[in-house]
Design an enzyme around this catalytic site. Structure first.
Site, PDB file in Angstrom:
ATOM      1  N   GLU A 181      96.673  48.819 -59.937  1.00 53.26           N
ATOM      2  CA  GLU A 181      96.694  48.461 -61.367  1.00 53.26           C
ATOM      3  C   GLU A 181      97.345  47.109 -61.556  1.00 53.26           C
ATOM      4  O   GLU A 181      98.407  46.833 -60.989  1.00 53.26           O
ATOM      5  CB  GLU A 181      97.472  49.539 -62.127  1.00 53.26           C
ATOM      6  CG  GLU A 181      96.982  49.762 -63.524  1.00 53.26           C
ATOM      7  CD  GLU A 181      95.580  50.362 -63.553  1.00 53.26           C
ATOM      8  OE1 GLU A 181      94.606  49.583 -63.683  1.00 53.26           O
ATOM      9  OE2 GLU A 181      95.464  51.590 -63.422  1.00 53.26           O
ATOM     10  N   SER A 204      73.911  51.068 -83.157  1.00 52.00           N
ATOM     11  CA  SER A 204      74.710  51.995 -82.352  1.00 52.00           C
ATOM     12  C   SER A 204      74.813  53.326 -83.090  1.00 52.00           C
ATOM     13  O   SER A 204      74.910  53.355 -84.318  1.00 52.00           O
ATOM     14  CB  SER A 204      76.106  51.410 -82.146  1.00 52.00           C
ATOM     15  OG  SER A 204      77.012  52.433 -81.807  1.00 52.00           O
ATOM     16  N   GLY A 206      91.121  53.109 -72.937  1.00 49.17           N
ATOM     17  CA  GLY A 206      91.302  52.370 -71.682  1.00 49.17           C
ATOM     18  C   GLY A 206      90.379  52.861 -70.580  1.00 49.17           C
ATOM     19  O   GLY A 206      90.695  52.727 -69.397  1.00 49.17           O
ATOM     20  N   SER A 257      87.221  51.768 -70.378  1.00 55.60           N
ATOM     21  CA  SER A 257      86.227  50.701 -70.215  1.00 55.60           C
ATOM     22  C   SER A 257      84.919  50.916 -70.956  1.00 55.60           C
ATOM     23  O   SER A 257      83.832  50.707 -70.410  1.00 55.60           O
ATOM     24  CB  SER A 257      85.925  50.461 -68.735  1.00 55.60           C
ATOM     25  OG  SER A 257      87.056  49.964 -68.117  1.00 55.60           O
ATOM     26  N   SER A 258      85.018  51.331 -72.212  1.00 54.15           N
ATOM     27  CA  SER A 258      83.787  51.429 -72.989  1.00 54.15           C
ATOM     28  C   SER A 258      83.163  50.038 -73.156  1.00 54.15           C
ATOM     29  O   SER A 258      81.938  49.901 -73.118  1.00 54.15           O
ATOM     30  CB  SER A 258      84.026  52.104 -74.341  1.00 54.15           C
ATOM     31  OG  SER A 258      85.068  51.463 -75.026  1.00 54.15           O
ATOM     32  N   SER A 259      83.994  49.004 -73.289  1.00 55.94           N
ATOM     33  CA  SER A 259      83.395  47.675 -73.484  1.00 55.94           C
ATOM     34  C   SER A 259      82.661  47.200 -72.229  1.00 55.94           C
ATOM     35  O   SER A 259      81.551  46.674 -72.317  1.00 55.94           O
ATOM     36  CB  SER A 259      84.440  46.655 -73.932  1.00 55.94           C
ATOM     37  OG  SER A 259      85.622  46.803 -73.218  1.00 55.94           O
ATOM     38  N   ASP A 281      86.697  46.390 -64.173  1.00 56.84           N
ATOM     39  CA  ASP A 281      85.977  47.334 -65.032  1.00 56.84           C
ATOM     40  C   ASP A 281      84.468  47.159 -64.906  1.00 56.84           C
ATOM     41  O   ASP A 281      83.720  48.124 -64.775  1.00 56.84           O
ATOM     42  CB  ASP A 281      86.398  47.144 -66.499  1.00 56.84           C
ATOM     43  CG  ASP A 281      87.903  47.256 -66.677  1.00 56.84           C
ATOM     44  OD1 ASP A 281      88.568  47.760 -65.754  1.00 56.84           O
ATOM     45  OD2 ASP A 281      88.409  46.843 -67.738  1.00 56.84           O
ATOM     46  N   TYR A 317      99.118  41.702 -71.982  1.00 59.65           N
ATOM     47  CA  TYR A 317      98.269  41.518 -70.797  1.00 59.65           C
ATOM     48  C   TYR A 317      98.241  40.040 -70.411  1.00 59.65           C
ATOM     49  O   TYR A 317      98.458  39.676 -69.255  1.00 59.65           O
ATOM     50  CB  TYR A 317      96.867  42.027 -71.116  1.00 59.65           C
ATOM     51  CG  TYR A 317      95.896  42.042 -69.955  1.00 59.65           C
ATOM     52  CD1 TYR A 317      95.806  43.157 -69.123  1.00 59.65           C
ATOM     53  CD2 TYR A 317      95.069  40.960 -69.695  1.00 59.65           C
ATOM     54  CE1 TYR A 317      94.913  43.182 -68.063  1.00 59.65           C
ATOM     55  CE2 TYR A 317      94.170  40.981 -68.636  1.00 59.65           C
ATOM     56  CZ  TYR A 317      94.092  42.091 -67.835  1.00 59.65           C
ATOM     57  OH  TYR A 317      93.201  42.111 -66.786  1.00 59.65           O
TER      58      TYR A 317
HETATM   59  C1  GLA Z   1      92.213  46.205 -67.932  1.00 55.13           C
HETATM   60  C2  GLA Z   1      91.406  44.992 -67.452  1.00 55.13           C
HETATM   61  C3  GLA Z   1      91.165  45.064 -65.941  1.00 55.13           C
HETATM   62  C4  GLA Z   1      92.481  45.302 -65.185  1.00 55.13           C
HETATM   63  C5  GLA Z   1      93.262  46.455 -65.811  1.00 55.13           C
HETATM   64  C6  GLA Z   1      94.630  46.622 -65.196  1.00 55.13           C
HETATM   65  O1  GLA Z   1      91.468  47.369 -67.779  1.00 55.13           O
HETATM   66  O2  GLA Z   1      90.167  44.954 -68.127  1.00 55.13           O
HETATM   67  O3  GLA Z   1      90.514  43.905 -65.500  1.00 55.13           O
HETATM   68  O4  GLA Z   1      93.238  44.127 -65.156  1.00 55.13           O
HETATM   69  O5  GLA Z   1      93.430  46.289 -67.210  1.00 55.13           O
HETATM   70  O6  GLA Z   1      94.545  47.014 -63.880  1.00 55.13           O
END
Ligand code: GLA
Length: 393
Positions: A38, A72, A128, A130-132, A176, A226
């Site tokens: 991570e 959508s 978190g 990763s829907s995008s 992602d 981030y």
């Molecule tokens: C998000 C970002 C990824 C990665 C994670 C942390 O999901 O989109 O690229 O950096 O955070 O591991």
């Protein structure tokens, strides 16, 4: 999703055609859960994500007039425009992801014919998972096939990342999009993020099951924190470079090298971030070996150390994720647990004995609710295949 037929019917309802033999093509790209590794992708390190069976579907019909219409099932309204004049608009919300992908294809010199696209998805939003990335990857895969462009899936993952970085303006790494594009059912993907060298790691977990727990704390401050973490890592790499000639990314710093040079990293924040990243890369490789040799217990230990490091050194967990972590650890039959994704809310992933799953859910719910007032949601985590066209009914 209740089948491809229903999706075609919904497309017809939204766009007013599609049930009289017009060719509608359907694509799918999954979300992901990161098992370990991570906050290592943006410094060229190792990640070990798995694609989920949750994801985004896209029903696509090309147009010849270079216009696009995007709809959508999760959001009202339709976003329309000219395929050769794509600009970011905040009001377009989710539709900026497919628009960003259009834009990247155009930057590569592709002439887009125009499309009607209906998106449908079942990834919990803001969790978190990763829907995008899955919207980007389903769009990239669809356009690549519909226009017969011949890009490889790896190239599409890079294109999707650029769409997110440059068009949407989120400075994410490659993890992602790569997991969404390249995932394989029954496997995680070990990826080195600077070279994109990867290998599939079988998820042979025996009597154990991966469970995702959603904190239901909407992620907040994620983006600014981030970016701040990324900057701190860059600052660290710049100092390290002076002492480790030839090293350009943290992903290539060994523990031995770190021991030699860590004294030069004097800003305490920067030291902690690097200490996390370099050990996390090692944990990711050690976890891969543990999974490949069937040492599930060892994998669980690495997960726990990963969370502690994200909490104490990288400082991206927060009270909700830490409470889920503490509660999960106390459940008998839970071998490992950690936050997954960017942090500051979102989900944890836990490794739990199949017979302990319902106890896990009850105990974690009670403890977490008692301490935070929030109720968690659980998803049994099945790993699925990456982005692809779906044929049939
Ligand atoms: C998000 C970002 C990824 C990665 C994670 C942390 O999901 O989109 O690229 O950096 O955070 O591991």
């Amino acid at each position: 999703m209740s089948g491809l037929i229903t999706l075609r019917q919904t497309f017809a309802k939204v766009f007013g055609y599609g049930e009289r033999g017009e060719e509608l093509r359907i694509f799918f790209a999954p979300g992901r859960v990161n098992l370990i590794g991570e906050h290592t992708d943006f410094t060229g390190g190792y990640v070990l994500p798995a694609a989920l069976t949750y994801g985004t579907w896209a029903v696509v019909h090309p147009r010849q007039d270079r216009k696009f219409r995007l709809a959508s099932t999760s959001f009202a309204g339709m976003v329309e425009g000219d395929a050769d004049k794509v600009v970011y608009q905040q009001a377009d919300g989710w539709a900026n992801y497919p628009k960003g992908v259009f834009n990247e294809f155009m930057r590569l010199g592709v002439r887009l014919s125009g499309y009607d696209i209906l998106f449908d998805g079942n990834i919990p939003k803001g969790a978190g998972l990763s829907s995008s990335a899955s919207i980007e990857m389903v769009t990239a895969t669809a356009l690549n096939q519909v226009e017969a462009l011949g890009y490889t899936l790896v190239e599409l993952t890079q294109l999707a990342q650029r769409a997110e970085n440059q068009f949407v303006g989120v400075n994410c790494g490659i993890m992602d999009q790569f997991a969404s594009g390249m995932g394989r059912a029954g496997h995680a993907v070990l990826l080195k993020c600077d070279t994109l060298v990867y290998r599939y790691v079988p998820l042979a977990l025996g009597d154990y099951q991966l469970i995702i727990t959603n904190s239901n704390k909407q992620r907040s401050l994620t983006e600014s924190k981030y970016n701040q973490r990324r900057q701190e890592c860059e600052e660290g790499v710049n100092i390290l470079r002076k002492h480790l000639p030839g090293v350009v990314s943290l992903g290539n710093v060994s523990l031995e090298q770190w021991q030699e040079v860590q004294r030069y990293i004097t800003p305490p924040e920067v030291y902690k971030r690097l200490d996390h990243v370099i050990h996390e890369n090692n944990r990711t490789l050690a976890s891969t070996i543990a999974l490949e040799t069937g040492d599930i217990q060892d994998f669980g230990q690495h997960m726990i150390q990963s969370h502690e490091s994200l909490r104490d050194l990288f400082e991206v967990t927060g009270p909700e994720l830490d409470t889920l972590f503490e509660e999960a650890r106390q459940v008998e039959g839970c071998l490992g647990t950690r936050m997954t994704g960017a942090g500051f809310g979102g989900c944890t992933v836990s490794l739990v004995h199949r017979e302990a799953v319902s106890t896990f859910e009850t105990q974690v719910t009670l403890g977490y609710r008692g301490k935070t007032g929030l109720t968690p949601t659980f998803y049994l985590c099945d790993s699925g295949d990456g982005a692809r066209e779906l044929k049939g009914r």
